[in-house]
Design a protein around this motif. Sequence first.
Motif, PDB file in Angstrom:
ATOM      1  N   LYS A 157       3.249   2.500   6.558  1.00 52.55           N
ATOM      2  CA  LYS A 157       3.415   3.763   5.828  1.00 52.55           C
ATOM      3  C   LYS A 157       2.195   4.672   5.978  1.00 52.55           C
ATOM      4  N   LEU A 158       1.018   4.061   6.127  1.00 55.44           N
ATOM      5  CA  LEU A 158      -0.230   4.819   6.213  1.00 55.44           C
ATOM      6  C   LEU A 158      -0.242   5.767   7.407  1.00 55.44           C
ATOM      7  N   LYS A 159       0.440   5.379   8.474  1.00 56.22           N
ATOM      8  CA  LYS A 159       0.450   6.195   9.692  1.00 56.22           C
ATOM      9  C   LYS A 159       0.974   7.607   9.423  1.00 56.22           C
ATOM     10  N   THR A 160       1.886   7.729   8.469  1.00 56.53           N
ATOM     11  CA  THR A 160       2.455   9.045   8.160  1.00 56.53           C
ATOM     12  C   THR A 160       1.718   9.749   7.022  1.00 56.53           C
ATOM     13  N   LEU A 161       0.729   9.068   6.409  1.00 55.97           N
ATOM     14  CA  LEU A 161       0.061   9.621   5.226  1.00 55.97           C
ATOM     15  C   LEU A 161      -1.430   9.873   5.423  1.00 55.97           C
ATOM     16  N   LYS A 162      -1.973   9.584   6.630  1.00 55.01           N
ATOM     17  CA  LYS A 162      -3.415   9.668   6.849  1.00 55.01           C
ATOM     18  C   LYS A 162      -3.978  11.063   6.627  1.00 55.01           C
ATOM     19  N   ARG A 163      -3.126  12.080   6.754  1.00 52.49           N
ATOM     20  CA  ARG A 163      -3.619  13.450   6.557  1.00 52.49           C
ATOM     21  C   ARG A 163      -4.119  13.678   5.136  1.00 52.49           C
ATOM     22  N   PHE A 164      -3.769  12.782   4.204  1.00 51.36           N
ATOM     23  CA  PHE A 164      -4.207  12.918   2.817  1.00 51.36           C
ATOM     24  C   PHE A 164      -5.580  12.285   2.575  1.00 51.36           C
ATOM     25  N   GLY A 165      -6.217  11.752   3.637  1.00 51.11           N
ATOM     26  CA  GLY A 165      -7.551  11.189   3.508  1.00 51.11           C
ATOM     27  C   GLY A 165      -7.556   9.853   2.793  1.00 51.11           C
ATOM     28  N   SER A 166      -8.630   9.591   2.008  1.00 50.36           N
ATOM     29  CA  SER A 166      -8.798   8.276   1.387  1.00 50.36           C
ATOM     30  C   SER A 166      -7.689   7.950   0.390  1.00 50.36           C
ATOM     31  N   ILE A 167      -7.061   8.960  -0.204  1.00 49.87           N
ATOM     32  CA  ILE A 167      -5.970   8.717  -1.150  1.00 49.87           C
ATOM     33  C   ILE A 167      -4.723   8.179  -0.440  1.00 49.87           C
ATOM     34  N   ALA A 168      -4.705   8.273   0.888  1.00 53.93           N
ATOM     35  CA  ALA A 168      -3.558   7.795   1.666  1.00 53.93           C
ATOM     36  C   ALA A 168      -3.304   6.314   1.417  1.00 53.93           C
ATOM     37  N   TYR A 169      -4.370   5.527   1.235  1.00 51.85           N
ATOM     38  CA  TYR A 169      -4.200   4.094   0.982  1.00 51.85           C
ATOM     39  C   TYR A 169      -3.456   3.857  -0.327  1.00 51.85           C
ATOM     40  N   LEU A 170      -3.812   4.617  -1.351  1.00 46.92           N
ATOM     41  CA  LEU A 170      -3.142   4.483  -2.642  1.00 46.92           C
ATOM     42  C   LEU A 170      -1.679   4.896  -2.530  1.00 46.92           C
ATOM     43  N   LEU A 171      -1.411   6.018  -1.823  1.00 44.72           N
ATOM     44  CA  LEU A 171      -0.034   6.499  -1.656  1.00 44.72           C
ATOM     45  C   LEU A 171       0.820   5.493  -0.896  1.00 44.72           C
ATOM     46  N   SER A 172       0.266   4.924   0.178  1.00 42.28           N
ATOM     47  CA  SER A 172       1.044   3.958   0.956  1.00 42.28           C
ATOM     48  C   SER A 172       1.249   2.667   0.165  1.00 42.28           C
ATOM     49  N   GLY A 173       0.259   2.317  -0.676  1.00 47.09           N
ATOM     50  CA  GLY A 173       0.409   1.150  -1.537  1.00 47.09           C
ATOM     51  C   GLY A 173       1.521   1.334  -2.552  1.00 47.09           C
ATOM     52  N   LEU A 174       1.607   2.537  -3.110  1.00 45.11           N
ATOM     53  CA  LEU A 174       2.683   2.836  -4.054  1.00 45.11           C
ATOM     54  C   LEU A 174       4.044   2.798  -3.365  1.00 45.11           C
ATOM     55  N   ALA A 175       4.100   3.322  -2.138  1.00 44.87           N
ATOM     56  CA  ALA A 175       5.349   3.270  -1.369  1.00 44.87           C
ATOM     57  C   ALA A 175       5.772   1.829  -1.133  1.00 44.87           C
ATOM     58  N   GLY A 176       4.777   0.963  -0.863  1.00 43.73           N
ATOM     59  CA  GLY A 176       5.073  -0.450  -0.671  1.00 43.73           C
ATOM     60  C   GLY A 176       5.631  -1.097  -1.922  1.00 43.73           C
ATOM     61  N   LEU A 177       5.069  -0.729  -3.081  1.00 48.19           N
ATOM     62  CA  LEU A 177       5.567  -1.269  -4.348  1.00 48.19           C
ATOM     63  C   LEU A 177       7.030  -0.919  -4.571  1.00 48.19           C
ATOM     64  N   LEU A 178       7.404   0.282  -4.142  1.00 51.20           N
ATOM     65  CA  LEU A 178       8.767   0.762  -4.383  1.00 51.20           C
ATOM     66  C   LEU A 178       9.774   0.238  -3.371  1.00 51.20           C
ATOM     67  N   PHE A 179       9.357   0.081  -2.113  1.00 53.02           N
ATOM     68  CA  PHE A 179      10.334  -0.154  -1.049  1.00 53.02           C
ATOM     69  C   PHE A 179      10.199  -1.485  -0.314  1.00 53.02           C
ATOM     70  N   TYR A 180       9.034  -2.147  -0.379  1.00 52.11           N
ATOM     71  CA  TYR A 180       8.888  -3.384   0.382  1.00 52.11           C
ATOM     72  C   TYR A 180       9.642  -4.536  -0.299  1.00 52.11           C
ATOM     73  N   LYS A 181      10.382  -5.284   0.488  1.00 50.78           N
ATOM     74  CA  LYS A 181      11.158  -6.415  -0.021  1.00 50.78           C
ATOM     75  C   LYS A 181      10.494  -7.723   0.404  1.00 50.78           C
ATOM     76  N   LYS A 182      10.223  -8.592  -0.580  1.00 56.95           N
ATOM     77  CA  LYS A 182       9.613  -9.881  -0.283  1.00 56.95           C
ATOM     78  C   LYS A 182      10.539 -10.739   0.573  1.00 56.95           C
ATOM     79  N   SER A 183       9.916 -11.681   1.312  1.00 53.42           N
ATOM     80  CA  SER A 183      10.669 -12.586   2.174  1.00 53.42           C
ATOM     81  C   SER A 183      10.163 -14.005   1.954  1.00 53.42           C
ATOM     82  N   VAL A 184      10.950 -14.989   2.350  1.00 56.49           N
ATOM     83  CA  VAL A 184      10.499 -16.380   2.321  1.00 56.49           C
ATOM     84  C   VAL A 184       9.669 -16.647   3.572  1.00 56.49           C
TER      85      VAL A 184
END
Length: 305
Positions: A157-184
């Motif tokens: 996700k960070l690849k599309t958010l890097k233009r936001f600078g250091s806050i990009a990590y937080l934004l991509s982390g939030l996106a992960g919380l919402l959309f990433y699905k755990k696996s076995v």
Amino acid sequence: MSKSWFIIANPIAGNRKFSKQWKEIKQLLNNKNIDYSFVFTQFSKHEIELVQNAIQQGFRNIISIGGDGTLHNVVNGIMLQRYAKTSDITIAVIPLGTGNDWIKTYNIPNNIEKAIEIISKKKTIQQDIGVLETSDKNISYFNNVAGLGYDGYIVYKLKTLKRFGSIAYLLSGLAGLLFYKKSVFKIIFDDKIIETNCLMTIFGICKFSGGGMQFTKSVNTTDGFLDITIAKNLTIFDLIINIKKLYSGEIVHHKKIETFKTKEITVIPQITKPFIQADGELIGTGKINVKIIEKAINFVIHSTY
């Protein structure tokens, strides 16, 4: 062999104007009487080719100017070349990138003048390097932290958010919380086989990743071991209420997290093919085998480390 430094600079690292920074860097290097040659990267992973050419020409001291991605590619260039022993090569870093997580372990400031002061003193450490192989036989080396699962999705996700600078990590982390699905994950190392619903599995050499988060425990960059963190069935709620612990390193004590040390590990996702990242760079998806190469490259570090 040349005692001069060979500089590999990424002119698009970070969010400020490179031309102004480069002028400052040259002036400071000259002030310190540091002899150097330089070249700029022109395309993705160009560092690999440039560092191999430099080593073939006799250079053994490399300065990486950029972020963690630039350093990752410089390291891969050194590990892939066959002109010199990797332990004869020294890397120094002048940080310009967005995250700059590797420098945090060694107390190197995210400051051009202070970084060059550290280079002039040339205190070094011979650090371990990790090597990982994906299911399609893709080999990649890492000098900081690698992993698969949630952290790989964040890098994706960070690849599309890097233009936001250091806050990009937080934004991509939030996106992960919402959309990433755990696996076995089926995790195999030493005499252990762990099969568990897993948010992510981390392979650490250094302390920091994801813009300053600490997922590894008791890191020693020269002990010949990978620091493994298995984050099991962590929920969105678990991560949100423990956000401070992600940055302090206390998250490793959570009841849903296990930590180990090993020299080799295999992780086999059982349902999905999660993203794999190394030093914040995407390198593939799915199954992965990871090993440690002891004391592989010299790095210039802060005198206080």
